[in-house]
Design an enzyme around this catalytic site. Structure first.
Site, PDB file in Angstrom:
ATOM      1  N   GLU A 425      46.784  33.253  45.483  1.00 36.21           N
ATOM      2  CA  GLU A 425      45.410  33.547  45.047  1.00 36.21           C
ATOM      3  C   GLU A 425      44.499  33.861  46.229  1.00 36.21           C
ATOM      4  O   GLU A 425      43.294  34.015  46.082  1.00 36.21           O
ATOM      5  CB  GLU A 425      44.847  32.399  44.208  1.00 36.21           C
ATOM      6  N   ASP A 449      40.996  33.970  41.360  1.00 40.40           N
ATOM      7  CA  ASP A 449      40.545  33.845  42.747  1.00 40.40           C
ATOM      8  C   ASP A 449      40.983  35.037  43.590  1.00 40.40           C
ATOM      9  O   ASP A 449      40.239  35.496  44.446  1.00 40.40           O
ATOM     10  CB  ASP A 449      41.085  32.546  43.362  1.00 40.40           C
TER      11      ASP A 449
HETATM   12  C1  PEP Z   1      43.204  31.598  39.434  1.00 42.99           C
HETATM   13  O1  PEP Z   1      42.520  31.509  40.446  1.00 42.99           O
HETATM   14  O2  PEP Z   1      43.579  32.680  38.948  1.00 42.99           O
HETATM   15  C2  PEP Z   1      43.621  30.384  38.714  1.00 42.99           C
HETATM   16  C3  PEP Z   1      44.482  30.440  37.726  1.00 42.99           C
HETATM   17  O3  PEP Z   1      43.056  29.203  39.063  1.00 42.99           O
HETATM   18  P1  PEP Z   1      41.573  28.726  38.662  1.00 42.99           P
HETATM   19  O4  PEP Z   1      41.038  29.699  37.652  1.00 42.99           O
HETATM   20  O5  PEP Z   1      41.703  27.344  38.137  1.00 42.99           O
HETATM   21  O6  PEP Z   1      40.863  28.791  39.969  1.00 42.99           O
HETATM   22 MG    MG Z   2      42.259  29.596  41.486  1.00 42.14          MG
END
Ligand code: PEP
Ligand code: MG
Length: 566
Positions: A425, A449
């Site tokens: 990410e 992210d």
């Molecule tokens: C992301 O970043 O795509 C993810 C799945 O984590 P979160 O949305 O919890 O940051």
């Molecule tokens: Mg994330």
């Protein structure tokens, strides 16, 4: 008419609960012990001053200047002169005296010629509310006991507030701020709660306990809807139900393309409670258990035992399918009050997720111990968030190995073959995917992210949300690097960001060779239906075409056209 962006499909009809400082109804009465009442008032005032000091410690720049001015007013004896007189001379109760006393000062400020000074009147009102809340012992915000069919309306709904919500009572959510990828939107979609964000002016036109209806698909809000409007909305609601019914036949089907390319469609969850939706929607496992919700759902750090019970429950309910638990991903837009995280200017680039766990291994180890102990109850995999380098991965694995050694020494049973993977990410991780893949068991791409870090657009910033796009060719190239890097080392690559469930994106992801699609349970059946309707060879051709394109809007248009022609 107020309108916003629909971020969670469905129709919500009910009465509103407006999340703002509600006017407290105070009655006046005379007290016998005036001295006692006065010292009670002073104690409450001091508590508010202490709270303000605590907040101030975490602030800097203009915010700190404002809070300092606030503190000065609170400590100025002229602010409380009238309140104290009303208690000491007239014998009024502290709550009523504070209301009248502060309002007298507020009025003086309001009438000042100086624009800056007259604007301070709203600060006085704020202080009045804080002091009165202390006096009457009113908790800040309690969302655990809402009446049935409540539609929440607020400027924002913090992640810790949503963690405490009794979701069964919530018929809809309207937020003035926020975006499609804010955690409140993700939570709403998981629980199929109709939700609208970016509803500017909602707080001005919607009062508490108002009868309203919302369409979480279109973003429409109907204040005091007519019978006609309700009938139309109920028709939409029934159509959505029928649509859901027609997808039921895909529950026990494989997620395989027409020409035999096999993938898995699995679920994103936040708490053990979500497992019902996982089973109901025929998920082939759990691709992301956001374990931070266990931490946010509590006022103190969850103990090893509490975490063990939660992981065990999820594993026991998973029918032997793989469950990927992501270790604590706090920070950024997810705060934990009891961790006392310092306020940072750029929280998304700051102290969060694995960075906290590596610097505070005592927190990390409690979670790892709970996870390994629970591992004997199912097929557990552990996923590390926000990994940006091989060094971080190695450091995390060292701590994991320490925990395993400790458990061995204590003769505690655990599964020795728990797979350890990482989230991709951060762009640096995608670029280094081939190296990272040599040292872990799987990847899951976190597009929520990854997009924000690639195009430098904060995921919740509504003002520039048009720039936050998965269709940017740079994002697509990074996704390709992650998948190719994984396959070079023969490990699997999934995706647990919101992009994995986008019908326009799925053909591209199939063509790129994504192995696992992880998403809100409610999207599983539709995505599986779509995958079963695709031809892998055709999707690969589509990938070649897209990789030659350099414009996000052209890529988006082409993928939309592809989806429409299926
Ligand atoms: C992301 O970043 O795509 C993810 C799945 O984590 P979160 O949305 O919890 O940051
Ligand atoms: Mg994330």
């Amino acid at each position: 008419m107020v309108k916003g962006k629909g971020v969670s499909k469905g129709i919500g009809i009910g009465h509103t609960k407006v999340l703002k400082n509600e006017e407290v109804k105070l009655t006046d009465f005379k007290v016998e012990d005036k001295e006692n009442e006065l010292s009670y008032f002073k104690k409450c005032l001091n508590n508010v001053i202490e709270d303000t000091r605590e907040v101030l410690e975490k602030l800097s720049g203009t915010e700190a200047d404002i809070m300092n001015a606030y503190l000065m007013i609170l400590q100025d004896p002229t602010l409380t002169e009238e309140t104290e007189r009303l208690i000491q001379e007239d014998g009024y109760n502290a709550g009523y005296a504070a209301k009248v006393g502060f309002e007298t000062v507020e009025e003086v400020f309001k009438n000042m010629d100086d624009e800056y000074m007259s604007a301070r009147a709203s600060d006085i009102e704020d202080m009045k509310n804080k002091v009165i809340n202390k006096i009457i012992n009113k908790a800040e915000l309690d969302l655990s006991n809402l009446p049935e069919k409540t539609i929440l309306v607020g400027k924002d709904l913090s992640t810790s507030d949503t963690a405490k919500l009794n979701l069964n009572s919530v018929a809809g959510i309207i937020i003035e701020n926020g975006s499609e990828n804010s955690h409140v939107s993700i939570m709403a979609r998981t629980h199929e709660i109709p939700a609208i964000v970016g509803a500017k002016g909602a707080l001005d036109s919607i009062a508490n306990d108002m009868y309203i209806a919302i369409n979480g698909g279109t973003g429409e809000i109907f204040l005091d809807p007519s019978q006609d409007e309700v009938a139309k909305l109920e028709k939409i609601q029934n159509e959505l139900k029928d649509e859901k019914g027609s997808l039921a036949k895909f529950r026990n089907k494989k997620s395989i393309t027409k020409d035999g390319y096999k993938t898995e469609v699995v679920a994103n969850i936040g708490t053990p409670k979500d497992m019902d939706a996982v089973i109901e929607n025929g998920a082939e496992g759990v691709g992301l258990f956001r374990s931070e919700f266990l931490y946010m759902d509590s006022d103190t750090m969850p103990t090893e035992e509490e975490q063990f019970e939660a992981y065990k429950e999820v594993l026991e309910k998973s029918e032997g399918k793989r469950v990927i638990v992501r270790t604590l991903d706090i920070g950024g837009d997810k705060d934990l009050k009891y961790l006392n995280l310092e306020k940072e200017d750029n929280p998304f680039l700051g102290y969060r997720a694995i960075r906290i766990c590596l610097r505070e291994p005592e927190i990390f180890k409690v979670q790892l111990r709970a996870l390994y102990r629970a591992s004997i109850y199912g097929k557990l995999a552990i996923m590390l968030p926000m990994i940006s380098s091989v060094d971080e991965l190695r450091a995390a694995k060292d701590i994991i190995n320490e925990v395993k050694e400790e458990l061995k020494a204590e003769k505690v049973k655990f599964d020795k073959n728990v797979k350890v993977g990482i989230m991709i990410e951060i762009p640096s991780a995608a670029i280094m995917a081939d190296e990272l893949a040599k040292e872990c068991d799987f990847f899951s791409i976190g597009t929520n992210d990854l997009i924000q870090y690639t195009v430098a657009v904060e995921r919740g910033n509504e003002r520039i949300s048009d720039l936050y796009t998965k269709f940017h060719p740079a994002v697509i190239r990074l996704i390709k690097m992650a998948i190719d890097g994984a396959h070079k080392s023969k490990i699997f690559c999934g995706m647990c960001g919101e992009a994995a469930a986008d019908e326009r994106f799925i053909p591209l992801l199939v063509g790129l060779g994504l192995d696992e699609f992880s998403m809100n349970p409610t999207k599983i059946l539709n995505s599986r239906k779509m995958i079963r309707n695709l031809n892998h060879k055709e999707c690969k051709k589509l990938v070649q075409e897209i990789l030659r394109m350099s414009s996000a809007s052209e890529i988006k248009a082409r993928l939309e056209e592809y989806k429409d022609n299926l």
